[in-house]
Write a protein that holds these residues in place. Structure first.
Motif, PDB file in Angstrom:
ATOM      1  N   UNK A   3       0.829  -0.889  -0.028  1.00 13.44           N
ATOM      2  CA  UNK A   3      -0.045  -0.038   0.009  1.00 13.44           C
ATOM      3  C   UNK A   3       0.831   1.412   0.016  1.00 13.44           C
ATOM      4  N   UNK A   4       1.947   1.199   0.468  1.00 18.90           N
ATOM      5  CA  UNK A   4       3.011   2.354   0.676  1.00 18.90           C
ATOM      6  C   UNK A   4       3.185   3.267  -0.638  1.00 18.90           C
ATOM      7  N   UNK A   5       3.129   4.473  -0.038  1.00 20.69           N
ATOM      8  CA  UNK A   5       3.532   5.548  -1.029  1.00 20.69           C
ATOM      9  C   UNK A   5       5.092   5.674  -1.531  1.00 20.69           C
ATOM     10  N   UNK A   6       5.527   5.949  -2.465  1.00 18.55           N
ATOM     11  CA  UNK A   6       7.007   5.938  -2.797  1.00 18.55           C
ATOM     12  C   UNK A   6       7.414   4.836  -3.518  1.00 18.55           C
ATOM     13  N   UNK A   7       8.875   4.783  -3.689  1.00 19.65           N
ATOM     14  CA  UNK A   7       9.548   3.561  -4.140  1.00 19.65           C
ATOM     15  C   UNK A   7       9.279   2.431  -3.147  1.00 19.65           C
ATOM     16  N   UNK A   8       8.973   1.335  -3.787  1.00 17.49           N
ATOM     17  CA  UNK A   8       9.078  -0.220  -3.271  1.00 17.49           C
ATOM     18  C   UNK A   8      10.422  -0.205  -2.749  1.00 17.49           C
ATOM     19  N   UNK A   9      10.568  -0.725  -1.360  1.00 19.54           N
ATOM     20  CA  UNK A   9      12.070  -0.868  -0.809  1.00 19.54           C
ATOM     21  C   UNK A   9      12.515  -2.269  -1.471  1.00 19.54           C
ATOM     22  N   UNK A  10      11.918  -2.839  -2.278  1.00 24.76           N
ATOM     23  CA  UNK A  10      12.276  -4.381  -2.804  1.00 24.76           C
ATOM     24  C   UNK A  10      13.824  -4.271  -3.090  1.00 24.76           C
ATOM     25  N   UNK A  11      14.542  -5.303  -2.771  1.00 24.22           N
ATOM     26  CA  UNK A  11      15.869  -5.567  -3.391  1.00 24.22           C
ATOM     27  C   UNK A  11      16.267  -6.899  -3.571  1.00 24.22           C
ATOM     28  N   UNK A  12      15.494  -7.877  -3.173  1.00 20.99           N
ATOM     29  CA  UNK A  12      15.969  -9.372  -3.413  1.00 20.99           C
ATOM     30  C   UNK A  12      15.109  -9.862  -4.663  1.00 20.99           C
ATOM     31  N   UNK A  13      14.240  -9.265  -4.897  1.00 18.93           N
ATOM     32  CA  UNK A  13      13.309  -9.780  -5.883  1.00 18.93           C
ATOM     33  C   UNK A  13      12.802  -8.469  -6.714  1.00 18.93           C
ATOM     34  N   UNK A  47     -10.242   7.475  -4.549  1.00 13.25           N
ATOM     35  CA  UNK A  47      -9.322   6.560  -3.525  1.00 13.25           C
ATOM     36  C   UNK A  47      -8.274   5.298  -4.290  1.00 13.25           C
ATOM     37  N   UNK A  48      -8.984   4.695  -5.415  1.00  7.91           N
ATOM     38  CA  UNK A  48      -8.493   3.658  -6.085  1.00  7.91           C
ATOM     39  C   UNK A  48      -7.401   4.239  -7.229  1.00  7.91           C
ATOM     40  N   UNK A  49      -6.983   5.495  -7.260  1.00  8.52           N
ATOM     41  CA  UNK A  49      -6.340   5.851  -8.039  1.00  8.52           C
ATOM     42  C   UNK A  49      -4.569   6.003  -7.969  1.00  8.52           C
ATOM     43  N   UNK A  50      -4.110   5.007  -7.235  1.00 11.79           N
ATOM     44  CA  UNK A  50      -2.764   5.137  -7.250  1.00 11.79           C
ATOM     45  C   UNK A  50      -2.369   3.790  -8.064  1.00 11.79           C
ATOM     46  N   UNK A  51      -1.298   3.925  -8.392  1.00 15.00           N
ATOM     47  CA  UNK A  51      -0.563   2.625  -8.953  1.00 15.00           C
ATOM     48  C   UNK A  51       0.919   2.522  -8.857  1.00 15.00           C
ATOM     49  N   UNK A  52       1.530   1.458  -8.953  1.00 20.33           N
ATOM     50  CA  UNK A  52       2.970   1.263  -8.851  1.00 20.33           C
ATOM     51  C   UNK A  52       3.576   1.282 -10.180  1.00 20.33           C
TER      52      UNK A  52
END
Ligand SMILES: Cc1cc2nc3c(=O)[nH]c(=O)nc-3n(C[C@H](O)[C@H](O)[C@H](O)COP(=O)(O)O)c2cc1C
Length: 355
Positions: free
Chosen positions: A182-192, A266-271
């Motif tokens: 759900x979080x805003x900004x960059x996904x912190x993902x780093x292993x996948x 409400x539903x208007x965010x995306x990655x």
């Protein structure tokens, strides 16, 4: 206020309230950090879009205005190898927009400026000795991390999966930020880099709590007291809140970002990766809809942003990243200090066994 059912983060970081103001590169400056700290939460100063001189100035200001613990936040991605062909293909894809807006397609492409943690940044940490240092996209190389730890700083980093949380604990993190989808900004993902298996906050937090021994900070979609109480019920010891702080007067947001936060549905965010090359959540706009939201053509982080800069200058909202988390419509107009206190006081009141 010390009746929190879990005081591990309060004890570890030396703060009064388990509310961490999320670092938001571009939107958070010293004033937000100072106000959060003085309210009793943990203010977080993002360094990713600052030169080391700018960071020093901000930290000097913060230290002048609060004696409370502070967090300084860094990105720790590998700088990408230059790829001329990819850069040109990406710019060609944007060419119709250049034409439409009358931007100069043949001018040199600006370079986007998100710097990874390096020796110069580490020297700033050594000089200012923030009580907490948080990283995004994993951790820096061991020699740099050892230098950070030698200052006495507690180290945090974001995990978007249980595997990342376990990795971060094994590599020396003192607490884990469990960052739900759900979080805003960059996904912190780093292993996948598999977005399809990214986990929502409600599922991520308790699984991370079960998998690691260090305390867990819940992030993603927490914007009011209900979210704070829910995070504690899931086993978190604190929350990190980003998007809700974008509604404070201390937030540095562009006029179009300000407007989008208050008018989007409400539903208007995306990655999307079209703004920087890495997946990040923001309010949907024209370039996300037309080129993405995910594009295989976007150059590696952070290079995708350069070719968009001349377009942003001409048609801001359509071509700018409007970072926001999924709970953005819960945002209220409060000062940073009032928001920090409200999240804590009302969150605590909602926990079982409270008067
Ligand atoms: C505008 C914006 C910028 C952000 N920049 C950063 C950053 O520089 N470093 C970082 O670690 N996280 C960054 N984040 C993530 C936040 O610190 C926080 O983890 C996230 O916003 C929590 O989810 P929420 O937006 O649903 O509250 C950013 C988030 C937003 C909305």
């Amino acid at each position: 206020m010390n009746q929190w059912p879990d005081t591990r983060i309060l004890d570890l970081l030396g703060i009064e309230l388990p509310i961490i103001q999320g670092p938001m590169a571009g939107a958070t400056n010293s004033s937000m950090v100072i106000a959060t700290c003085n309210a009793g939460g943990l203010g977080s100063m993002p360094a990713a879009m600052l030169s080391t001189d700018q960071l020093r100035e901000e930290l000097k200001t913060i230290r002048q205005h609060t004696r409370r613990p502070i967090n300084v936040n860094f990105f720790c991605h590998q700088p990408p190898a230059p790829d001329e062909q990819r850069a040109q293909d990406w710019k060609n894809l944007l060419q119709p927009y250049y034409q439409e807006l009358g931007a100069d397609f043949d001018a040199p492409t600006p370079v986007s400026n998100r710097a990874p943690f390096d020796n110069a940044a580490c020297e700033v940490v050594e000089a200012f000795r923030p009580e907490v240092v948080s990283f995004h996209f994993g951790l820096p190389e061991k020699s740099l991390l050892d230098r950070v730890k030698a200052t006495g700083a507690k180290v945090l980093s974001s995990a978007t999966t249980v595997a990342e949380a376990v990795w971060l604990e094994q590599h020396g993190c003192d607490a884990i930020i469990a960052m739900g989808y759900e979080a805003g900004g960059h996904r912190g993902m780093f292993l996948s880099d598999d977005l399809s298996s990214q986990v929502g906050t409600f599922a991520l937090v308790p699984q991370v709590v079960d998998a690691v021994k260090v305390p867990v900070i819940a992030a993603g979609g927490i914007a009011d007291a209900r979210g704070v109480a829910a995070a504690f019920m899931l086993g978190a010891s604190a929350v990190q809140v980003g998007t809700a702080y974008l509604f404070t007067p201390e937030a540095k947001v562009s006029p179009s970002h300000h407007k989008a936060l208050r008018t989007a549905r409400e539903s208007e965010t995306a990655v999307t990766n079209v703004f920087t090359g890495r997946p990040a959540r923001g309010i949907l706009n024209r370039v996300m809809r037309e080129l993405g939201p995910m594009s295989a053509k976007a150059p590696a982080f952070p290079l995708a942003g350069g070719a968009l800069m001349p377009l942003r200058a001409k048609g801001e909202a359509d071509f700018s990243n409007l970072w926001a988390g999924q709970a953005f419509t819960l945002g209220v107009e409060l000062t940073t200090e009032a928001l920090t206190r409200k999240l804590a006081e009302e969150g605590l009141a909602r926990l079982p066994g409270r008067p």
